[in-house]
Each structure stands twice: as C-alpha cells, then as structure tokens.
Design a protein around this motif. Structure first.
Motif, PDB file in Angstrom:
ATOM      1  N   HIS A 222       0.813  -1.229   0.000  1.00  0.00           N
ATOM      2  CA  HIS A 222       0.000   0.000   0.000  1.00  0.00           C
ATOM      3  C   HIS A 222       0.841   1.272   0.000  1.00  0.00           C
ATOM      4  O   HIS A 222       0.412   2.293   0.544  1.00  0.00           O
ATOM      5  N   GLU A 223       2.009   1.236  -0.597  1.00  0.00           N
ATOM      6  CA  GLU A 223       2.854   2.428  -0.763  1.00  0.00           C
ATOM      7  C   GLU A 223       2.536   3.050  -2.118  1.00  0.00           C
ATOM      8  O   GLU A 223       3.340   3.044  -3.052  1.00  0.00           O
ATOM      9  N   TRP A 224       1.332   3.579  -2.210  1.00  0.00           N
ATOM     10  CA  TRP A 224       0.836   4.065  -3.493  1.00  0.00           C
ATOM     11  C   TRP A 224       1.594   5.288  -3.995  1.00  0.00           C
ATOM     12  O   TRP A 224       1.819   5.446  -5.183  1.00  0.00           O
ATOM     13  N   GLU A 225       2.004   6.157  -3.081  1.00  0.00           N
ATOM     14  CA  GLU A 225       2.744   7.349  -3.509  1.00  0.00           C
ATOM     15  C   GLU A 225       4.097   6.950  -4.107  1.00  0.00           C
ATOM     16  O   GLU A 225       4.529   7.523  -5.112  1.00  0.00           O
ATOM     17  N   LEU A 226       4.764   5.969  -3.521  1.00  0.00           N
ATOM     18  CA  LEU A 226       6.026   5.483  -4.093  1.00  0.00           C
ATOM     19  C   LEU A 226       5.790   4.831  -5.453  1.00  0.00           C
ATOM     20  O   LEU A 226       6.577   5.011  -6.383  1.00  0.00           O
ATOM     21  N   ALA A 227       4.695   4.077  -5.573  1.00  0.00           N
ATOM     22  CA  ALA A 227       4.357   3.461  -6.860  1.00  0.00           C
ATOM     23  C   ALA A 227       4.110   4.542  -7.912  1.00  0.00           C
ATOM     24  O   ALA A 227       4.568   4.426  -9.054  1.00  0.00           O
TER      25      ALA A 227
ATOM     26  N   GLU B 250      -2.776  10.975 -13.272  1.00  0.00           N
ATOM     27  CA  GLU B 250      -3.372  12.203 -12.732  1.00  0.00           C
ATOM     28  C   GLU B 250      -4.598  11.859 -11.880  1.00  0.00           C
ATOM     29  O   GLU B 250      -4.773  12.398 -10.783  1.00  0.00           O
ATOM     30  N   ASP B 251      -5.432  10.950 -12.367  1.00  0.00           N
ATOM     31  CA  ASP B 251      -6.610  10.527 -11.617  1.00  0.00           C
ATOM     32  C   ASP B 251      -6.190   9.889 -10.290  1.00  0.00           C
ATOM     33  O   ASP B 251      -6.744  10.195  -9.230  1.00  0.00           O
TER      34      ASP B 251
ATOM     35  N   MET C 176      -5.380  10.435  -4.300  1.00  0.00           N
ATOM     36  CA  MET C 176      -4.491  10.415  -3.134  1.00  0.00           C
ATOM     37  C   MET C 176      -4.302  11.811  -2.543  1.00  0.00           C
ATOM     38  O   MET C 176      -3.540  11.993  -1.600  1.00  0.00           O
ATOM     39  N   LYS C 177      -4.958  12.808  -3.140  1.00  0.00           N
ATOM     40  CA  LYS C 177      -4.857  14.211  -2.712  1.00  0.00           C
ATOM     41  C   LYS C 177      -3.437  14.759  -2.845  1.00  0.00           C
ATOM     42  O   LYS C 177      -2.980  15.563  -2.039  1.00  0.00           O
ATOM     43  N   LEU C 178      -2.753  14.324  -3.890  1.00  0.00           N
ATOM     44  CA  LEU C 178      -1.403  14.801  -4.215  1.00  0.00           C
ATOM     45  C   LEU C 178      -1.535  15.784  -5.378  1.00  0.00           C
ATOM     46  O   LEU C 178      -1.294  15.453  -6.543  1.00  0.00           O
TER      47      LEU C 178
END
Length: 188
Positions: A30-35, A57-58, A63-65
């Motif tokens: 669940h390290e989505w930002e790293l992915a 982008e979606d 992820m609110k980034l």
C-alpha cells in the motif's frame, strides 16, 4: 476504480520489458505514492501516452497529491505539444514575489518572432519550475515552458536565448536547453 487499480492500469501501458518488481512490491504494501513516483519516473524515461498520464493524474487526485496531479497534466500536454526546457534567470528587482513552481504564471516571451512592422511578436507560455517549489525573485533555475500556441515555438533550438516579460522592462532571460516537438499527430 481505486488507486491501486489505476496505478496497475498505468503500468500496463508501459513496455512489457520494463522491470515491475519494485512497483508490484509498493502496491502490495500500500505504498501508493512510491508506486506513483516510480511510474512517473518511467514515464519520463520511456515514451508514454496521454492516457498513461491521465490515469496517473486521476490516481494522484484520489491520493490528494495535487502537485503530482498537476505534473501529470503538464506531462500529458507535453506528449501532445512537445517539451521545452530552459535555464531561466530572473532580473533582480523585476518581481516582488517568487514564481510558483506548478505552472501558475503565464508571462510573455520574446522568442525571436517579428511582426510585419518589425516589432517583437511576443508569445505566451506557462512556467513549471523544476527541482524546486518556486523560483525566488532575482533567482535562476531550470524551467519547463508550455506555450499556448506550441507551433510558434518550433523554431527554437538548444542554446537559443529568449526573454521573459511580465511588464516592461525585461523580467528574465532564458536559454533553451531542450526543445523536442512531435513530428505529427503522434501518440494520443
């Protein structure tokens, strides 16, 4: 579609021969930002489509980034219209505040075009500051430019000087470091 599905979908658009072990590992824990970061790096290193960047982008929005989402939108535009990079030096005293990094300032540029009357024909382009959140007054740094009418910039080559105006006098000077434009309709 949830974030991991979006990231897997984007990964599926990259060449099959690219290694995926790190990406799969990040998704598994669940390290989505790293992915997302891995996929953005691969999208910069290998030709990616507008669909690839739209999917990322979606995922970034979910992820609110927001800066990452803005970067994906910027890169999607570059797939369509080309990449223009430059080293920009702001004139000391020309502006009071910094140039925000995420494509929010849209100055005029003298890119060497001339009107029939012999005057400079200025062109508009957004600025994305690379490697920093902003460019301070009087500062210098690498930027990417997104022209409103990209075809007007197609004559530029690395080493060409261009001049930035927000008002009179000159607000900054830049030297083109990269100018790569699509040959035709290309990938969408």
């Amino acid at each position: 579609m949830d974030v991991p599905e979006l990231l897997r979908q984007a990964a599926g658009e990259l060449p099959a021969w690219l290694p995926r072990a790190d990406l799969d590992e990040y998704l598994a824990v669940h390290e989505w930002e790293l992915a997302l970061d891995v996929l953005l790096d691969r999208g910069d290193d290998y030709p990616a489509t507008t669909s690839f960047f739209r999917t990322l982008e979606d995922a970034a929005h979910r992820m609110k980034l927001e800066r990452s989402a803005a970067w994906c939108a910027w890169r999607r535009r570059e797939v369509l219209h080309g990449v223009i990079r430059a080293e920009l030096r702001l004139v000391p005293g020309a502006r009071r505040g910094p140039i925000p990094g995420a494509g929010q300032v849209r100055p005029l540029w003298d890119i060497g075009l001339v009107t029939p009357a012999g005057e400079p024909e200025l062109a508009v382009a957004l600025i994305w500051v690379e490697y920093a959140p902003d460019l301070p007054p009087g500062g210098a740094g690498s930027v990417r430019l997104a022209p409103l009418t990209a075809v007007r910039w197609h004559h530029l080559l690395p080493g060409d000087p261009i001049t930035m105006y927000e008002q009179r006098p000159v607000a900054g000077t830049a030297t083109i470091t990269e100018a790569v434009f699509p040959a035709g309709p290309g990938r969408r």
